[in-house]
Write a protein that holds these residues in place. Structure first.
Motif, PDB file in Angstrom:
ATOM      1  N   ARG A 156       0.694  -1.118  -0.044  1.00  0.00           N
ATOM      2  CA  ARG A 156       0.058   0.079   0.117  1.00  0.00           C
ATOM      3  C   ARG A 156       0.875   1.171   0.025  1.00  0.00           C
ATOM      4  O   ARG A 156       0.549   2.302   0.713  1.00  0.00           O
ATOM      5  CB  ARG A 156      -0.936   0.073   0.878  1.00  0.00           C
ATOM      6  N   ASP A 157       1.924   1.323  -0.866  1.00  0.00           N
ATOM      7  CA  ASP A 157       2.903   2.405  -0.929  1.00  0.00           C
ATOM      8  C   ASP A 157       3.606   2.641   0.382  1.00  0.00           C
ATOM      9  O   ASP A 157       4.356   3.792   0.393  1.00  0.00           O
ATOM     10  CB  ASP A 157       2.106   3.397  -1.459  1.00  0.00           C
ATOM     11  N   HIS A 158       3.502   1.807   1.400  1.00  0.00           N
ATOM     12  CA  HIS A 158       4.336   1.880   2.375  1.00  0.00           C
ATOM     13  C   HIS A 158       5.508   1.089   2.567  1.00  0.00           C
ATOM     14  O   HIS A 158       5.312  -0.273   2.299  1.00  0.00           O
ATOM     15  CB  HIS A 158       3.562   1.623   3.723  1.00  0.00           C
ATOM     16  N   HIS A 191      -0.747  -6.999   7.589  1.00  0.00           N
ATOM     17  CA  HIS A 191      -1.521  -6.705   6.416  1.00  0.00           C
ATOM     18  C   HIS A 191      -2.789  -6.240   6.452  1.00  0.00           C
ATOM     19  O   HIS A 191      -3.365  -5.917   5.668  1.00  0.00           O
ATOM     20  CB  HIS A 191      -1.218  -7.654   5.231  1.00  0.00           C
ATOM     21  N   LYS A 192      -3.414  -6.679   7.651  1.00  0.00           N
ATOM     22  CA  LYS A 192      -4.893  -6.348   7.882  1.00  0.00           C
ATOM     23  C   LYS A 192      -5.041  -5.549   9.224  1.00  0.00           C
ATOM     24  O   LYS A 192      -5.611  -5.941  10.188  1.00  0.00           O
ATOM     25  CB  LYS A 192      -5.546  -7.642   7.754  1.00  0.00           C
ATOM     26  N   PRO A 193      -4.560  -4.324   9.144  1.00  0.00           N
ATOM     27  CA  PRO A 193      -4.671  -3.490  10.341  1.00  0.00           C
ATOM     28  C   PRO A 193      -6.157  -3.159  10.637  1.00  0.00           C
ATOM     29  O   PRO A 193      -7.128  -3.207   9.815  1.00  0.00           O
ATOM     30  CB  PRO A 193      -3.764  -2.355   9.986  1.00  0.00           C
ATOM     31  N   LEU A 197      -6.094   2.377  11.089  1.00  0.00           N
ATOM     32  CA  LEU A 197      -4.790   2.213  11.393  1.00  0.00           C
ATOM     33  C   LEU A 197      -4.059   2.015   9.936  1.00  0.00           C
ATOM     34  O   LEU A 197      -4.495   1.392   9.031  1.00  0.00           O
ATOM     35  CB  LEU A 197      -4.503   1.246  12.093  1.00  0.00           C
ATOM     36  N   ASP A 198      -2.826   2.396   9.632  1.00  0.00           N
ATOM     37  CA  ASP A 198      -1.976   1.999   8.548  1.00  0.00           C
ATOM     38  C   ASP A 198      -1.369   0.600   8.903  1.00  0.00           C
ATOM     39  O   ASP A 198      -1.095   0.228   9.883  1.00  0.00           O
ATOM     40  CB  ASP A 198      -0.809   3.032   8.147  1.00  0.00           C
ATOM     41  N   PRO A 199      -0.876   0.074   8.035  1.00  0.00           N
ATOM     42  CA  PRO A 199      -0.257  -1.138   7.869  1.00  0.00           C
ATOM     43  C   PRO A 199       1.277  -1.026   8.773  1.00  0.00           C
ATOM     44  O   PRO A 199       1.687   0.118   8.625  1.00  0.00           O
ATOM     45  CB  PRO A 199       0.172  -1.852   6.304  1.00  0.00           C
ATOM     46  N   PHE A 200       1.519  -1.779   9.566  1.00  0.00           N
ATOM     47  CA  PHE A 200       2.608  -1.497  10.414  1.00  0.00           C
ATOM     48  C   PHE A 200       3.394  -2.855  10.672  1.00  0.00           C
ATOM     49  O   PHE A 200       2.809  -4.007  10.511  1.00  0.00           O
ATOM     50  CB  PHE A 200       2.014  -1.099  11.834  1.00  0.00           C
ATOM     51  N   LYS A 276      -7.806  -6.116  11.813  1.00  0.00           N
ATOM     52  CA  LYS A 276      -9.378  -6.557  11.019  1.00  0.00           C
ATOM     53  C   LYS A 276      -9.382  -8.005  10.760  1.00  0.00           C
ATOM     54  O   LYS A 276      -9.559  -8.543   9.721  1.00  0.00           O
ATOM     55  CB  LYS A 276      -9.320  -5.644   9.816  1.00  0.00           C
TER      56      LYS A 276
END
Length: 344
Positions: A156-158, A191-193, A197-200, A276
């Motif tokens: 996701r561009d992170h 991959h499923k925050p 929340l952003d992926p971390f 999630k």
């Protein structure tokens, strides 16, 4: 050289490809394929693309090399082939060296280094993996291995840089018993925050243990347990725990008749504030009875019934919801298959 032309009602797919293999001495070889396609779907403009696949390998007693390069344009299409993905460039290499003692319990030992790079069509790096391992192989199918992996992942561009250290061992020292175990620790991406929340990246562990019993020539029992966890790095809060317990039994009644039975129990427990994911539980029996006359001619009788912690809540719009126990059958199947091979 290969040329294909498929046309239907104004649509078409045309392909031209050339491939070859070159042997360089007793150990080295080079193989490759170049292809070009042009495709027009119904009521759409034609598009074209190219593909390239190259493999370089060395297969020796002590020193092995394996290298691959793949390049598929986004417009490349091969409906008559087995191309599952297009629009990427990838290269991977593996170099292995083994020392082989003349005597003693050690069969061989040595290091292996591997790399993988994957790029998007726009040239951005999508994935990267650099790994190094050291393996010792002993007699009676016994191996001990330690591996270190450093990676890069664009999700996701992170950009993320997960890593892992793997220690594993397996043995068949006794004819009636085989044991394998692997433990991985490092970091991994969530991959499923949860919403907002952003992926971390978090701390990850995976344990995998398999025990195989072979008490008689007819009976084989295999038990496997896999447990994966992901925690936050800041305060070690548990994001999820994923577990799988499997028991597999094979019994050979005679040369033709055999039975295979599998029982799986899976569980996923997650923190809804961090991931999630739902709390999932399931168990699945799977039985297959085979009467094999000879390869190609056989009778199969199978049954499977998957249960999950789901129930249907009544209302104007019935909805599926998770429950505490996995007591609802969601996929039950009984099948009979007959195969016969005619020989000319």
């Amino acid at each position: 050289v290969l040329t294909t032309d498929r046309e239907f009602a104004g649509s078409f797919n045309r392909m031209f490809a050339i491939d070859g293999r070159l042997t360089l001495g007793p150990t080295w070889s080079v193989a490759g394929q170049l292809a070009r396609s042009r495709t027009a779907k119904l009521d759409e403009s034609p598009v074209g693309g190219s593909a390239a696949v190259v493999h370089v390998g060395r297969d020796g007693r002590n020193f092995d090399v394996d290298g691959n390069y793949l390049d598929f344009d986004p417009g490349f299409s091969a409906p008559l082939g087995f191309v599952k993905r297009v629009g990427y460039r990838q290269t991977d290499q593996k170099v292995k060296y083994r020392w082989r003692p003349a005597a003693g319990p050690v069969v061989n030992y040595g290091p292996q280094v591997s790399t993988l790079f994957n790029w998007r069509p726009d040239g951005r790096l999508q994935d990267r993996e650099v790994a190094a391992e050291f393996e010792v192989e002993l007699k009676r199918n016994t191996q001990v291995k330690v591996e270190r992996i450093d990676a890069f992942e664009l999700f996701r561009d992170h950009p993320f840089r997960p890593d892992a250290t793997i220690a594993s061992a397996e043995t068949e020292w006794f004819k009636w018993l085989a044991v394998s175990a692997e433990y991985t620790w490092g970091t991994a991406v969530n991959h499923k925050p949860a919403a907002g929340l952003d992926p971390f990246i978090g701390r990850a562990t995976t344990a995998d243990v398999t025990l195989t019993l072979h008490p008689t020539s007819r009976l084989r029992v295999e038990q496997t347990y896999i447990r994966s966890t992901l925690d936050t790095r800041e305060d070690s809060s548990r994001i999820f725990t994923d577990s799988l317990l499997r028991m597999k039994l094979n019994y050979q009644f005679n040369r033709q008749l055999s039975l295979r039975a599998i029982l799986d129990h899976a569980s996923l427990v997650a923190d809804p504030a961090l991931a999630k994911l739902e709390h999932e539980r399931s168990w699945t029996p799977d039985v297959l009875l085979t009467y094999l006359v000879h390869p190609g001619t056989a009778l199969y009788l199978g049954y499977t019934d998957r249960h999950e912690n789901l129930t249907v809540f009544p209302g104007p719009v019935p909805a599926l919801r998770r429950t505490a126990e996995a007591d609802t059958s969601v996929a039950r199947q009984l099948f009979v298959k007959v195969g016969y091979l005619w020989r000319f």
